[in-house]
Design a protein around this motif. Sequence first.
Motif, PDB file in Angstrom:
ATOM      1  N   SER A 129       0.851  -1.192   0.000  1.00  0.00           N
ATOM      2  CA  SER A 129       0.000   0.000   0.000  1.00  0.00           C
ATOM      3  C   SER A 129       0.883   1.238   0.000  1.00  0.00           C
ATOM      4  O   SER A 129       2.057   1.175   0.364  1.00  0.00           O
ATOM      5  N   ARG A 131       2.616   4.593   1.327  1.00  0.00           N
ATOM      6  CA  ARG A 131       3.012   5.003   2.673  1.00  0.00           C
ATOM      7  C   ARG A 131       2.198   6.216   3.121  1.00  0.00           C
ATOM      8  O   ARG A 131       1.880   7.090   2.325  1.00  0.00           O
ATOM      9  N   ASN A 134      -4.382   6.263   3.678  1.00  0.00           N
ATOM     10  CA  ASN A 134      -5.377   5.205   3.835  1.00  0.00           C
ATOM     11  C   ASN A 134      -5.556   4.493   2.498  1.00  0.00           C
ATOM     12  O   ASN A 134      -6.030   5.078   1.526  1.00  0.00           O
ATOM     13  N   ALA A 135      -5.174   3.212   2.456  1.00  0.00           N
ATOM     14  CA  ALA A 135      -5.189   2.474   1.189  1.00  0.00           C
ATOM     15  C   ALA A 135      -6.428   1.611   1.022  1.00  0.00           C
ATOM     16  O   ALA A 135      -6.534   0.883   0.031  1.00  0.00           O
ATOM     17  N   VAL A 136      -7.348   1.653   1.954  1.00  0.00           N
ATOM     18  CA  VAL A 136      -8.553   0.826   1.848  1.00  0.00           C
ATOM     19  C   VAL A 136      -9.298   1.160   0.559  1.00  0.00           C
ATOM     20  O   VAL A 136      -9.566   2.326   0.270  1.00  0.00           O
ATOM     21  N   MET A 138      -8.045   0.557  -2.448  1.00  0.00           N
ATOM     22  CA  MET A 138      -7.134   0.652  -3.586  1.00  0.00           C
ATOM     23  C   MET A 138      -7.190  -0.639  -4.409  1.00  0.00           C
ATOM     24  O   MET A 138      -7.492  -1.711  -3.903  1.00  0.00           O
ATOM     25  N   VAL A 140      -5.799  -3.760  -6.498  1.00  0.00           N
ATOM     26  CA  VAL A 140      -4.642  -4.657  -6.561  1.00  0.00           C
ATOM     27  C   VAL A 140      -4.925  -5.706  -7.632  1.00  0.00           C
ATOM     28  O   VAL A 140      -6.023  -6.285  -7.672  1.00  0.00           O
ATOM     29  N   LYS A 176     -10.239  -5.042  -4.587  1.00  0.00           N
ATOM     30  CA  LYS A 176     -10.041  -3.858  -3.762  1.00  0.00           C
ATOM     31  C   LYS A 176      -9.439  -4.279  -2.425  1.00  0.00           C
ATOM     32  O   LYS A 176      -9.860  -5.288  -1.846  1.00  0.00           O
ATOM     33  N   LEU A 177      -8.456  -3.518  -1.944  1.00  0.00           N
ATOM     34  CA  LEU A 177      -7.859  -3.808  -0.649  1.00  0.00           C
ATOM     35  C   LEU A 177      -8.941  -3.662   0.418  1.00  0.00           C
ATOM     36  O   LEU A 177      -9.571  -2.612   0.541  1.00  0.00           O
ATOM     37  N   THR A 183      -0.477  -6.450   6.899  1.00  0.00           N
ATOM     38  CA  THR A 183       0.622  -7.098   6.201  1.00  0.00           C
ATOM     39  C   THR A 183       0.558  -8.605   6.387  1.00  0.00           C
ATOM     40  O   THR A 183       0.378  -9.107   7.509  1.00  0.00           O
ATOM     41  N   VAL A 202       1.031  -3.768   4.116  1.00  0.00           N
ATOM     42  CA  VAL A 202       0.124  -2.657   4.400  1.00  0.00           C
ATOM     43  C   VAL A 202       0.858  -1.717   5.345  1.00  0.00           C
ATOM     44  O   VAL A 202       1.100  -2.036   6.511  1.00  0.00           O
ATOM     45  N   GLY A 232      -2.988  -0.361  10.334  1.00  0.00           N
ATOM     46  CA  GLY A 232      -1.890  -1.139   9.787  1.00  0.00           C
ATOM     47  C   GLY A 232      -0.905  -1.481  10.874  1.00  0.00           C
ATOM     48  O   GLY A 232      -1.020  -1.056  12.019  1.00  0.00           O
TER      49      GLY A 232
END
Length: 286
Positions: A129, A131, A134-136, A138, A140, A176-177, A183, A202, A232
């Motif tokens: 994800s 740095r 918030n990667a929720v 995203m 993949v 989607k994440l 991690t 993550v 995370g």
Amino acid sequence: MRETKKRTFRDHFSFFLGLLLFLSWTGPIAFAQMIGSVSPTAGSSGTSVTITGSGFGKRQGASTVTFNGTPAAVTSWIDSEVSVTVPEGATSGPVVVTVDGESTEAEDHFRVIVPVSPPSLSALSPAASPRHSNAVGMEVTLTGSGFGYDQGSNAVTFNGAPAAVIAWSETRIRVKLPEGATTGPVVVTAHDEPSNSLAFTVFPHISSFSPAAGPAGSALPFTEVISAELRGPAPSNLMAFRRRSSAGRRVKSSQRFRMVRPPVRWSSPSTGCRAMPISSSPSVLF
């Protein structure tokens, strides 16, 4: 009376003589062939199949059995039963017995079962994800093989958290994440078989921070309380300081925490704060 008996004898003799000549010319009377059953009605290549019925002939000779057009190897052949093996490359369809040029099709079609290899995962893109964000949600992309042509009951998990699927094909999946992903291993489950796992990282992020700003170069007093929410896995050197003590407790993954720290200087109003651990490890910038 005697003349009548002679005539009857001649008639019988002529009938049997004619029948004998007819049989010697036409050969034995053949019964119409019929398929009664096929057992089993499904299997993979190499499966032994028994066909029962009548009129197949005492021996195979030039007779054949086909599975949807593919010839099968015969293991035994008698007039009422034929045993064969499902040929390599056969597909689902009719079973046909051909004897002396006459073909008979079984009532039920045979279903060829093709063994499915377990799914194999070869790459993730991206494999981590971003740095400090918030990667929720995203996207993949997973590539590999044996995923199946549609999702059905198949699934993708990020360290156990199920992901929402955007698109699914035999060699490529877009997801989607998921919320709560951490991690750990990414696994594709297809045809009730889990794939190998690939690691996805993550990175932690703080979704809120209070106070959020301060004059450049100013120091926070020791009694300043910092409230934050960490998502995370926490960095190994991040500590939450206890009130009235320089000792601390390690911050766990994905938790809300409040900490009281010794004076710490803002790096700038725009970039936020450096959380100073009690160890001599480098500081962690959020």
